[in-house]
Design a protein around this motif. Structure first.
Motif, PDB file in Angstrom:
ATOM      1  N   ALA A  61      -3.798  -1.273   6.594  1.00  0.00           N
ATOM      2  CA  ALA A  61      -2.813  -0.362   6.011  1.00  0.00           C
ATOM      3  C   ALA A  61      -2.783  -0.564   4.505  1.00  0.00           C
ATOM      4  N   MET A  62      -2.240   0.434   3.824  1.00  0.00           N
ATOM      5  CA  MET A  62      -2.094   0.353   2.382  1.00  0.00           C
ATOM      6  C   MET A  62      -0.626   0.569   2.043  1.00  0.00           C
ATOM      7  N   LEU A  63      -0.111  -0.209   1.128  1.00  0.00           N
ATOM      8  CA  LEU A  63       1.263  -0.058   0.670  1.00  0.00           C
ATOM      9  C   LEU A  63       1.227   0.400  -0.782  1.00  0.00           C
ATOM     10  N   PRO A  64       1.489   1.699  -1.036  1.00  0.00           N
ATOM     11  CA  PRO A  64       1.465   2.191  -2.417  1.00  0.00           C
ATOM     12  C   PRO A  64       2.567   1.526  -3.257  1.00  0.00           C
ATOM     13  N   TYR A  65       2.193   0.992  -4.398  1.00  0.00           N
ATOM     14  CA  TYR A  65       3.125   0.261  -5.267  1.00  0.00           C
ATOM     15  C   TYR A  65       2.996   0.771  -6.690  1.00  0.00           C
ATOM     16  N   ASP A  66       4.139   1.041  -7.315  1.00  0.00           N
ATOM     17  CA  ASP A  66       4.173   1.469  -8.710  1.00  0.00           C
ATOM     18  C   ASP A  66       4.713   0.304  -9.539  1.00  0.00           C
ATOM     19  N   PRO A  67       3.861  -0.398 -10.293  1.00  0.00           N
ATOM     20  CA  PRO A  67       4.321  -1.563 -11.052  1.00  0.00           C
ATOM     21  C   PRO A  67       5.268  -1.204 -12.205  1.00  0.00           C
ATOM     22  N   ILE A  68       5.227   0.036 -12.679  1.00  0.00           N
ATOM     23  CA  ILE A  68       6.113   0.435 -13.776  1.00  0.00           C
ATOM     24  C   ILE A  68       7.556   0.539 -13.287  1.00  0.00           C
ATOM     25  N   THR A  69       7.747   1.152 -12.126  1.00  0.00           N
ATOM     26  CA  THR A  69       9.109   1.292 -11.585  1.00  0.00           C
ATOM     27  C   THR A  69       9.447   0.185 -10.594  1.00  0.00           C
ATOM     28  N   ASP A  70       8.460  -0.663 -10.269  1.00  0.00           N
ATOM     29  CA  ASP A  70       8.626  -1.749  -9.302  1.00  0.00           C
ATOM     30  C   ASP A  70       9.123  -1.208  -7.958  1.00  0.00           C
ATOM     31  N   GLN A  71       8.471  -0.124  -7.490  1.00  0.00           N
ATOM     32  CA  GLN A  71       8.849   0.512  -6.239  1.00  0.00           C
ATOM     33  C   GLN A  71       7.636   0.669  -5.336  1.00  0.00           C
ATOM     34  N   VAL A  72       7.910   0.686  -4.032  1.00  0.00           N
ATOM     35  CA  VAL A  72       6.878   0.983  -3.044  1.00  0.00           C
ATOM     36  C   VAL A  72       7.266   2.281  -2.338  1.00  0.00           C
ATOM     37  N   VAL A  73       6.292   2.913  -1.723  1.00  0.00           N
ATOM     38  CA  VAL A  73       6.529   4.147  -0.979  1.00  0.00           C
ATOM     39  C   VAL A  73       6.473   3.814   0.507  1.00  0.00           C
ATOM     40  N   LEU A  74       7.552   4.123   1.214  1.00  0.00           N
ATOM     41  CA  LEU A  74       7.605   3.922   2.663  1.00  0.00           C
ATOM     42  C   LEU A  74       7.903   5.253   3.329  1.00  0.00           C
ATOM     43  N   ILE A  75       7.139   5.583   4.344  1.00  0.00           N
ATOM     44  CA  ILE A  75       7.325   6.835   5.067  1.00  0.00           C
ATOM     45  C   ILE A  75       7.420   6.509   6.547  1.00  0.00           C
ATOM     46  N   GLU A  76       8.464   7.006   7.188  1.00  0.00           N
ATOM     47  CA  GLU A  76       8.572   6.842   8.638  1.00  0.00           C
ATOM     48  C   GLU A  76       8.118   8.134   9.285  1.00  0.00           C
ATOM     49  N   GLN A  77       7.041   8.044  10.039  1.00  0.00           N
ATOM     50  CA  GLN A  77       6.517   9.223  10.710  1.00  0.00           C
ATOM     51  C   GLN A  77       5.824   8.797  11.988  1.00  0.00           C
ATOM     52  N   ILE A  78       5.696   9.730  12.889  1.00  0.00           N
ATOM     53  CA  ILE A  78       5.023   9.443  14.155  1.00  0.00           C
ATOM     54  C   ILE A  78       3.533   9.260  13.888  1.00  0.00           C
ATOM     55  N   ARG A  79       2.944   8.274  14.527  1.00  0.00           N
ATOM     56  CA  ARG A  79       1.510   8.019  14.375  1.00  0.00           C
ATOM     57  C   ARG A  79       0.877   8.047  15.749  1.00  0.00           C
ATOM     58  N   VAL A  80      -0.085   8.914  15.932  1.00  0.00           N
ATOM     59  CA  VAL A  80      -0.716   9.061  17.238  1.00  0.00           C
ATOM     60  C   VAL A  80      -1.361   7.749  17.695  1.00  0.00           C
ATOM     61  N   GLY A  81      -1.880   6.958  16.779  1.00  0.00           N
ATOM     62  CA  GLY A  81      -2.512   5.696  17.150  1.00  0.00           C
ATOM     63  C   GLY A  81      -1.538   4.677  17.713  1.00  0.00           C
ATOM     64  N   ALA A  82      -0.257   4.887  17.507  1.00  0.00           N
ATOM     65  CA  ALA A  82       0.745   3.936  17.994  1.00  0.00           C
ATOM     66  C   ALA A  82       1.591   4.496  19.134  1.00  0.00           C
ATOM     67  N   LEU A  83       1.213   5.626  19.695  1.00  0.00           N
ATOM     68  CA  LEU A  83       2.027   6.244  20.736  1.00  0.00           C
ATOM     69  C   LEU A  83       2.284   5.327  21.919  1.00  0.00           C
ATOM     70  N   GLU A  84       1.351   4.475  22.227  1.00  0.00           N
ATOM     71  CA  GLU A  84       1.498   3.626  23.397  1.00  0.00           C
ATOM     72  C   GLU A  84       2.055   2.240  23.064  1.00  0.00           C
ATOM     73  N   HIS A  85       2.551   2.078  21.851  1.00  0.00           N
ATOM     74  CA  HIS A  85       3.157   0.809  21.432  1.00  0.00           C
ATOM     75  C   HIS A  85       4.667   0.913  21.494  1.00  0.00           C
ATOM     76  N   SER A  86       5.343  -0.214  21.400  1.00  0.00           N
ATOM     77  CA  SER A  86       6.808  -0.229  21.548  1.00  0.00           C
ATOM     78  C   SER A  86       7.537   0.465  20.403  1.00  0.00           C
ATOM     79  N   HIS A  87       6.943   0.556  19.213  1.00  0.00           N
ATOM     80  CA  HIS A  87       7.563   1.251  18.079  1.00  0.00           C
ATOM     81  C   HIS A  87       6.533   2.227  17.491  1.00  0.00           C
ATOM     82  N   PRO A  88       6.460   3.459  18.022  1.00  0.00           N
ATOM     83  CA  PRO A  88       5.415   4.380  17.594  1.00  0.00           C
ATOM     84  C   PRO A  88       5.533   4.895  16.170  1.00  0.00           C
ATOM     85  N   CYS A  89       6.626   4.594  15.484  1.00  0.00           N
ATOM     86  CA  CYS A  89       6.771   5.050  14.090  1.00  0.00           C
ATOM     87  C   CYS A  89       6.628   3.913  13.106  1.00  0.00           C
ATOM     88  N   LYS A  90       6.163   2.772  13.518  1.00  0.00           N
ATOM     89  CA  LYS A  90       5.987   1.633  12.596  1.00  0.00           C
ATOM     90  C   LYS A  90       4.540   1.303  12.486  1.00  0.00           C
TER      91      LYS A  90
END
Length: 90
Positions: A61-90
């Protein structure tokens, strides 16, 4: 919210209904097609969604990070690859 998730709730397998799962290619690799729907935050269920998944081992996985604002981008969305896991949006 009527039949929806509260803002602090997490998606669980009960919030996703897999209608069908079909192997569409099986050779050196495998390709699987899922048809599913999921609960929406504002209530109710999504329309049916078709997604193909390339079956493989662990992924990175990649975690987009902006060093100027010291922020990361997090998106919660359904992922087909995780449908059969206990938390399909993580």
């Amino acid at each position: 919210m009527k039949d929806g998730l509260q803002p602090n709730e997490q998606y669980t397998p009960q919030d996703v209904e897999v209608v069908s799962k079909q192997t569409v290619f099986k050779g050196f690799f495998e390709m699987v097609q899922f048809r599913f729907k999921h609960k929406r935050f504002e209530g109710g269920w999504s329309a049916l969604i078709d997604r193909e998944m390339f079956v493989r081992g662990d992924a990175a996985a990649m975690l987009p990070y902006d060093p100027i604002t010291d922020q990361v981008v997090l998106i919660e969305q359904i992922r087909v690859g995780a449908l059969e896991h206990s938390h399909p949006c993580k």
